[in-house]
Design a protein around this motif. Sequence first.
Motif, short mmCIF file in Angstrom:
data_model
loop_
_atom_site.label_atom_id
_atom_site.label_comp_id
_atom_site.label_asym_id
_atom_site.label_seq_id
_atom_site.Cartn_x
_atom_site.Cartn_y
_atom_site.Cartn_z
N ALA A 1 -0.26 -4.02 6.50
CA ALA A 1 -0.84 -2.74 6.88
C ALA A 1 -2.26 -2.72 6.36
O ALA A 1 -2.54 -3.20 5.25
N ASN A 2 -3.17 -2.21 7.16
CA ASN A 2 -4.54 -1.93 6.71
C ASN A 2 -5.41 -3.16 6.51
O ASN A 2 -6.52 -3.04 5.99
N PHE B 1 -2.52 4.03 12.65
CA PHE B 1 -1.39 3.58 13.47
C PHE B 1 -1.16 4.57 14.60
O PHE B 1 -1.48 5.76 14.48
N ALA C 1 -5.36 -6.63 13.72
CA ALA C 1 -4.76 -6.09 12.50
C ALA C 1 -3.64 -7.03 12.07
O ALA C 1 -2.90 -7.55 12.91
N PHE D 1 -6.94 -7.06 8.12
CA PHE D 1 -7.25 -7.78 9.35
C PHE D 1 -7.11 -9.28 9.12
O PHE D 1 -7.28 -9.76 8.00
N ASP E 1 0.83 -1.21 0.00
CA ASP E 1 0.00 0.00 0.00
C ASP E 1 0.86 1.26 0.00
O ASP E 1 0.45 2.30 -0.54
N TYR F 1 -8.61 -6.72 3.41
CA TYR F 1 -8.95 -5.35 3.78
C TYR F 1 -10.33 -5.34 4.44
O TYR F 1 -11.20 -6.14 4.09
N PRO F 2 -10.55 -4.40 5.35
CA PRO F 2 -11.80 -4.44 6.11
C PRO F 2 -13.04 -4.15 5.27
O PRO F 2 -14.15 -4.39 5.73
N TYR G 1 -15.19 -6.77 7.33
CA TYR G 1 -14.78 -6.57 8.72
C TYR G 1 -15.67 -5.53 9.38
O TYR G 1 -16.06 -5.68 10.54
N ASN H 1 -7.50 0.86 10.66
CA ASN H 1 -6.75 1.47 9.55
C ASN H 1 -5.81 2.60 9.95
O ASN H 1 -5.27 3.28 9.08
#
Lengths: 426, 426, 426, 426
Positions: free
Chosen positions: B384-385, A387, B361, B387, A251, B410-411, B296, A385
């Motif tokens: 990242a981003n 940090f 996450a 779950f 990403d 991704y959620p 999610y 989403n």
Amino acid sequence: MQQRSAAQSAIIDRGDDRLDEHFERVRSGSTALAQGLSPEDQVVQSMPDSSPVKWHLAHTTWFFETFLLKPNLPSYEPFDSSFGYLFNSYYEAVGTRHPRAARGLVTRPGIAEVMAYREHVDTEMLRLLAGAAADTLKPLVTLGLAHEEQHQELILMDLLHLFSCNPLAPAYRPVRTRLQPDPDAGRWIAFDGGIVGIGHDGKGFAFDNEGPRHDALVRPFRLFSRPVTNGEWRIFIAEGGYRTPTLWLADGWAAVNAQGWEAPGYWRQRDQGWTQFTLMGEVPLDDTAPVCHVSYYEADAFARWAGKRLPTEFEWEVAARGLPAVGNMIGSGLLRPVTGEPALDAPGQMFGDVWEWTSSAYAAYPGFRPATGAVGEYNGKFMANQFVLRGGCCATPERHVRATYRNFFYPHQRWMFAGLRLAEDA
Amino acid sequence: MQQRSAAQSAIIDRGDDRLDEHFERVRSGSTALAQGLSPEDQVVQSMPDSSPVKWHLAHTTWFFETFLLKPNLPSYEPFDSSFGYLFNSYYEAVGTRHPRAARGLVTRPGIAEVMAYREHVDTEMLRLLAGAAADTLKPLVTLGLAHEEQHQELILMDLLHLFSCNPLAPAYRPVRTRLQPDPDAGRWIAFDGGIVGIGHDGKGFAFDNEGPRHDALVRPFRLFSRPVTNGEWRIFIAEGGYRTPTLWLADGWAAVNAQGWEAPGYWRQRDQGWTQFTLMGEVPLDDTAPVCHVSYYEADAFARWAGKRLPTEFEWEVAARGLPAVGNMIGSGLLRPVTGEPALDAPGQMFGDVWEWTSSAYAAYPGFRPATGAVGEYNGKFMANQFVLRGGCCATPERHVRATYRNFFYPHQRWMFAGLRLAEDA
Amino acid sequence: MQQRSAAQSAIIDRGDDRLDEHFERVRSGSTALAQGLSPEDQVVQSMPDSSPVKWHLAHTTWFFETFLLKPNLPSYEPFDSSFGYLFNSYYEAVGTRHPRAARGLVTRPGIAEVMAYREHVDTEMLRLLAGAAADTLKPLVTLGLAHEEQHQELILMDLLHLFSCNPLAPAYRPVRTRLQPDPDAGRWIAFDGGIVGIGHDGKGFAFDNEGPRHDALVRPFRLFSRPVTNGEWRIFIAEGGYRTPTLWLADGWAAVNAQGWEAPGYWRQRDQGWTQFTLMGEVPLDDTAPVCHVSYYEADAFARWAGKRLPTEFEWEVAARGLPAVGNMIGSGLLRPVTGEPALDAPGQMFGDVWEWTSSAYAAYPGFRPATGAVGEYNGKFMANQFVLRGGCCATPERHVRATYRNFFYPHQRWMFAGLRLAEDA
Amino acid sequence: MQQRSAAQSAIIDRGDDRLDEHFERVRSGSTALAQGLSPEDQVVQSMPDSSPVKWHLAHTTWFFETFLLKPNLPSYEPFDSSFGYLFNSYYEAVGTRHPRAARGLVTRPGIAEVMAYREHVDTEMLRLLAGAAADTLKPLVTLGLAHEEQHQELILMDLLHLFSCNPLAPAYRPVRTRLQPDPDAGRWIAFDGGIVGIGHDGKGFAFDNEGPRHDALVRPFRLFSRPVTNGEWRIFIAEGGYRTPTLWLADGWAAVNAQGWEAPGYWRQRDQGWTQFTLMGEVPLDDTAPVCHVSYYEADAFARWAGKRLPTEFEWEVAARGLPAVGNMIGSGLLRPVTGEPALDAPGQMFGDVWEWTSSAYAAYPGFRPATGAVGEYNGKFMANQFVLRGGCCATPERHVRATYRNFFYPHQRWMFAGLRLAEDA
């Protein structure tokens, strides 16, 4: 912090001053930030993530009117009944609100009316605080003031972005010079692992997302004695950091390409080298100051390039816990991260200068429950989403942060004063 | 799983069959999925997240050609030199590749050539596996087969999405009926807390993101005996779940409004009630089967509405560790989640039926290092981003999942077979 | 008109006043429009098509500085060297410029400096006009003044849009009442066909796109005696006009669906019926006044629904040629289209009230050549994808329009004061 | 032509063959185009403007089923009742339809079923044409065949685009060589002005937008003897044509920047020079052949750069009227524009090779009325935002175009075979 709630779990006076003095100090801090700004400066919204200064000044006032005055001061007469709709940020429980991205389209009420609104509410608040209910209301008032401090930092972030859009590169404040310490190569500070208590212990004010305090298992680790500097970031650039896909999260690499990132936010490449747009206008880049305005993706890529990693938020908290929560914050008037004094036994610059990205996704602590009522709406609703960042920055009000404080942003965002510090396994 | 790497840290034979038999079993499993499909069905890409069946069949083959045959079989002649570019998914280290979103524009080579490509590579692979190097290559071959199994599940996900775009609602397979167990009200199963070992222990194959095995601190918790059902989700809808902002994460509420969600994916509201589009076409909704195709955001909102929460991935792993990794998977031929047998002492349906969203996450375990070389590219780069989901689904190949298996999405995504199971603090 | 050039082919004094008086009259007309506006009102840009009032005031001044003072007044000292970049609209030949959509992000210079800029330039201009070169410069000065008049209308259009975005619905001016004439059913006025001269005849000022004058073949036609009214439009709505695809151009139907159009711009459906947001705030809809803020697509659909058509721009010009170019324009102070006096032998309300859409795509007249130099940049460059409107509106300065005047907008635009008049073949 | 109606005003047999022979000739022409294509080639839609080959083959068949068989052959049994929804293009009057951009998602019915559908309808159509009603139906059948010819050209356009997206650059057909004429410097051909009759005169078939025939005033002009060539376009590029904003319409310059245009569509810059992707794959650019795949914006900019202009559609028609409507069309099998024989007294290559952009916005002729009924839906509904092209191209079926034929496309489109010819005032 861009969508910051004001909820808290346990609120206890930190005892540093009387509540009415505390109130007046924080409230006047906000208006001081607007000094020297024109009405034009205060009405424009330069991107969807930011808000007009005027809106910040009104919204923080709306908080006291809505949650303190209306429920608790029977004689209170609202300043203007339409302000509830205009200046609600995101509290669904207290009614509909003006769309966030359209805040900059509201030219009326103007800044003069908003200042009158502040005076009206301040007068009434002091009347309320002089009354019998003051003690009961103290937690909520304290919360409102912590909330306003967050918006003070947002005001500076949003102004920096706004002025950066102006081809004339205006300066918000003149440069304040300081004695520059010698550059510091830095060193690694080791920490033991084990089961540690994480989160706020209930003494003094904290936001609800800092609790409940709970045990966590931390492994031995090392933290660097200072944040990553501009000079180090220049090497990352020179060695192709922004052009090497294997350094990046998928990403992140997509963001690099979509946004055309080639350097941190507000860096500008001129014939004579890199400069940085700051609240003091465009200035030469200071190689020994902490790098600032980097996204999580960039921080993560830098750490990978350096063969290190970002700390977890628990590691950061372990390292910070014993340290005084002081540093280069808004009160210094520097309004930019600066070179720190060399640190020896404990990491330096943990508070102030730049928020430090951690590798921890922003999530609820075990047993987390949002506060009840509209005020409790929500730190919880942003727990996806984003940090966690720790430690405060040069735009954070003094006494606002602490070791358990959890700030959070999306990994692509850069307009806050965010940098990084490296960690490694011990 | 839509962008799934194939890296692994420690690969040891699970000993269930000979390597060449294992190879032939998995490879023929992929072609079996394509039976009954027309060339047209196999070339179209119905959205950027999905890929054509033909591409899946070619890409899994490309893996063996690129990482096994080319480096290890000196006499190997590539089937077509252009396939390296066309069928690389995202391995930056092995060169440029065709853009993901344009996979559906490549009509040539057609499915016939891709099947010839598979045969060519299979023949050569069996030659390679009959040679002296077979033992050395076993870890990499096993990895390639696990990778291919992931694409088998993707083939079914992508076909379901493709067929759902066809107004004629075609069926991929006929409905296979089964004896339906009695509905089960379900119950809570309690688990102790403590320091537990999490992650793969190094016996048998695992992906790199399942390690390193490490200690984690888990608090006492309860897990429900079965996943949330369609019937329960109907109540959530009826009680305004999709219209109540306070139930949702902020990003989730934005997704609800942007996407117009009013029900799980593939649900359709007809005059006679809700139906569900499945691989068997459009069928009446089965109230006692696990809800499926929820994001999610939806899973999280449902849990909040129910006054419960999602489990962490560690809690899920603790609950699953002792259980056999069997259930309603691809081999059952049902191709949809179904009502489970009542579970008493241990949670039921932990494997198969639906992937279960966790509140964790997707992040690296402490000490995680990606495997070296192109093959090691990357589970890490997706950290990242997203779950974590656990347990496999009705489209997962048997013997593919295990208690430590970490899937991730991704959620906002819904086209995988994802549901949820509730948890609460003990 | 939103991207209006200032070129002209033949410029001759209209003789109505001395050039310096003309200059002062137009210049003070602009500042008069800003009276009562706050600095906040003047800095915000509410959509990409519009500009801040402050920008209009500066840009029109920049025109005189750039094209008159700098080349012709040797002693002239620019007010601020950065303004050339900031306040150029789209003249490529005079250098780079600030992006149009970012005009609203420039908070400095503020409105006070812009007013000082105007005074500086006005003083110098009057000095220039008092000199020997005045006669030679007259055409260019006249052009600059016509250009400024166009921006006066834009100021009102842009303010209306800005204020319409404010939930408090502020009023720019108080309502000025008038004696309302009796409603008029209207009638058809017939015109002969034949070869007619079209375009400006060279006497008095005109923009370059009004020439060259040339012969055109026009067929006998009839024009309605007044524009279509709000009341008639209400019937169109009630009879499903916005829901009947066969009434619409394909691109228009796409716009209806994409934009969710259900009524003209600024109409609002309230419990008690339709209202209209105007420069006087939100007021009840006036059924006998001309409909306003309709796109070309809507005008075209209405005409089809009525079994009629829009006139060509040649037909409109034929009908208007003999009439005095007077009507309800900016000088009336009404600031909205109003019910007209019944017209008998000649069409009424041809000038003022609302710009009237014609069916003519905006294109060059035969033999058209843009004026040379930067000033000539360009009416020509907008000659694609737009349609011609004729006659001026309630926000147009008096003496600005004439029978040959060609305004033009994209068919989807609605923020200008645009309506329509029906035509039919004779 | 991408959204082409099939309406006509006056339909008279052109007498070239019997109706049933005409029917069979055109229908078999479509299937001949599909020869050599795989099912995969025929199902994919490579952009929203294009359609799958399979869809074209089905939609043209749907026309005969819907407008001829169902109303006129009582015994007719529809092939599949769902096809009405799937294969309607845009006829609102005959019910809802599948969204245009989703045509490529329908993998079932496949090409085999579509071919069976064609046979079914063809058989029944021939039965209908053998009956008593044939004469009455002739106009509608002829219309259906003209409509199908339009889709034949679209099939070639859409295939070219699809194959251009394939990194393997497949060839639809092998290159057919020809004797190349000597390059021709070209010359200007003069035409008188005056009142001329424009539009179709009612003899033979024409689409409704070609009428009514009417008088128009045309001024003396000159037309160049051949279209602009690739070699000439190379000079335009070399002299900075794509980098000079003053050459472009404002919307055109925006398109250049948004799309990154640096050359005509399908041109590719290789180390050894420019090539062109064609239906025969990627071939070296032929300098003396007409330039092709240029947008209106590019054609207009080129003409401005050359100091000339595009002709109006009336000028083009005046020049073409006496000439035989023959040229390099689909029957030549060349499938690309080629160098023409030098023309002396009359312009050459007016028909075939490339559609020629005119400066005329696509609009209704005076007195235009769409045909009644669903078939009459609509040339009229596309009469905004498009420009007229004349003359046919290398992908147009022979006998399909004529001097009055009006094709139209949006000014940004490039996937059709469009070029230009220069004009100037006499």
